[in-house]
Design an enzyme around this catalytic site. Sequence first.
Site, PDB file in Angstrom:
ATOM      1  N   ASP A  90     -44.992 -47.004 -17.137  1.00 21.62           N
ATOM      2  CA  ASP A  90     -44.183 -48.239 -16.449  1.00 21.62           C
ATOM      3  C   ASP A  90     -43.419 -47.694 -15.671  1.00 21.62           C
ATOM      4  OD1 ASP A  90     -45.468 -50.309 -17.756  1.00 21.62           O
ATOM      5  OD2 ASP A  90     -43.734 -51.504 -18.078  1.00 21.62           O
ATOM      6  N   ASP A 143     -46.149 -45.430 -22.923  1.00 19.50           N
ATOM      7  CA  ASP A 143     -46.092 -46.993 -22.568  1.00 19.50           C
ATOM      8  C   ASP A 143     -45.110 -46.988 -21.577  1.00 19.50           C
ATOM      9  OD1 ASP A 143     -46.436 -49.770 -22.354  1.00 19.50           O
ATOM     10  OD2 ASP A 143     -44.878 -49.913 -24.171  1.00 19.50           O
ATOM     11  N   LYS A 160     -40.585 -35.845 -28.594  1.00 18.22           N
ATOM     12  CA  LYS A 160     -39.158 -35.573 -28.747  1.00 18.22           C
ATOM     13  C   LYS A 160     -39.226 -34.614 -30.065  1.00 18.22           C
ATOM     14  CE  LYS A 160     -35.552 -37.790 -28.012  1.00 18.22           C
ATOM     15  NZ  LYS A 160     -34.376 -37.155 -27.313  1.00 18.22           N
ATOM     16  N   TYR A 183     -47.368 -47.366 -32.715  1.00 22.59           N
ATOM     17  CA  TYR A 183     -47.992 -48.668 -32.518  1.00 22.59           C
ATOM     18  C   TYR A 183     -48.967 -49.101 -33.645  1.00 22.59           C
ATOM     19  CZ  TYR A 183     -47.209 -49.667 -27.522  1.00 22.59           C
ATOM     20  OH  TYR A 183     -46.672 -50.049 -26.537  1.00 22.59           O
TER      21      TYR A 183
HETATM   22  C1  IPM Z   1     -49.600 -51.778 -21.654  1.00 26.28           C
HETATM   23  C2  IPM Z   1     -49.052 -52.850 -22.320  1.00 26.28           C
HETATM   24  C3  IPM Z   1     -49.236 -53.001 -24.015  1.00 26.28           C
HETATM   25  C4  IPM Z   1     -48.854 -51.783 -24.644  1.00 26.28           C
HETATM   26  C5  IPM Z   1     -48.967 -54.211 -24.518  1.00 26.28           C
HETATM   27  C6  IPM Z   1     -49.340 -55.524 -23.901  1.00 26.28           C
HETATM   28  C7  IPM Z   1     -49.625 -54.491 -25.964  1.00 26.28           C
HETATM   29  O1  IPM Z   1     -47.535 -52.805 -22.306  1.00 26.28           O
HETATM   30  O2  IPM Z   1     -50.811 -51.601 -21.985  1.00 26.28           O
HETATM   31  O3  IPM Z   1     -48.860 -50.779 -21.354  1.00 26.28           O
HETATM   32  O4  IPM Z   1     -47.645 -51.918 -24.962  1.00 26.28           O
HETATM   33  O5  IPM Z   1     -49.456 -50.962 -24.855  1.00 26.28           O
HETATM   34 MG    MG Z   2     -46.799 -51.116 -21.072  1.00 32.32          MG
END
Ligand code: IPM
Ligand code: MG
Length: 370
Positions: free
Chosen positions: A255, A251, A194, A143
Amino acid sequence: MPANKKLLMLPGDGIGPEVMGEVKRVIDWMDKRRTVSFDITEGLVGGSAYDAHGTPLADETMNEALGVDAVLLGAVGGPKWETLPFEVQPERGLLRLRKEMDLFANLRPAVVFDALAEASTLKLDVVKGLDIMIVRELTGGIYFGDPRGIETLPDGQRRGINTQVYTTNEIRRVARVGFELARKRSNRLCSAEKANVMEAGVLWREEVTKLHEEEFSDVELTHMYADNAAMQLVRNPKQFDVIVTDNLFGDILSDEASMCTGSLGMLPSASLGEADSSGCRHAMYEPVHGSAPDIAGQGKANPLATLLSFGMCLRYSFDMMDDADLIDQAVQNVLNAGLRTADIMEAGKKEISTAEMGEALLAELDKLAA
Ligand code: IPM
Ligand code: MG
């Protein structure tokens, strides 16, 4: 009474202001009980900040965030700002807050509430009772790594570049958070990377292993390749207790874990910095869900993830465990009573609005605190 706690609220875009409105009501409720007082300031972040100031996070807001005890954030982003230059897109505001506050540890619990277990797309017995904690590294990795950018090659092609970088200290400090949380839970930590492909992953595995030997040998540590972890999360999520992983894998895995619970609208998060000698640390709390522009302003948003994030704030920034438990319990009670916002609506339940959910929660808090 102890000094007032300083909170900065950054409602952001889309449904952010609506869900944050319900948190304000809970804060008023707590103020009235006079167990604690909050000094609240409010600011802009994301698209709304861009509209007002031409930047997704003004310097004054950044400075305020550095001066408060905790930041509560709603959500950022929306189609209105998607075509802006990359450097001023709403997400840059969020990333700047994380980076400049040095919020390296992102705690993302994925908990299946009994009342919602049927809402998962996974089989009931796979998810019932699920309670895992993903600790995502938040200020390093691909990032933020350099070099980055898009360049044009001599032959006219373009090349996009991002770099995965981790240092010993970055790995150790987030792994430490993972080990410490594991100790307070089922004492199991799984580290995902990884290492079979990336040198940064090899280093990650080595450093986590070393820290384990040095300070946390009582915790059961396993290592898993991140792709396997993604698979295991849907195959048998209950094998996990705490997972620690890098920024990008975290990330994605968070999710995925959120969908095991069936309700993204329910998941809170905490982003924490290093504690100083007096135990104070920068911290930001936000729901995992996004700004949901398609339902913004219609009173349909689920405020529970933001309310649970405020609960995490009480727990991790203010050491107010009883009040945090109270909020968690009130959320369970409204769900058990069959009340649902549209995102978690099921047959036989009662669909209510954002504000009605806030009211129902306050009513539960009144009962619980009586
Ligand atoms: C999260 C989101 C963020 C990320 C985006 C909105 C920049 O997906 O907080 O998981 O990728 O970290
Ligand atoms: Mg995210």
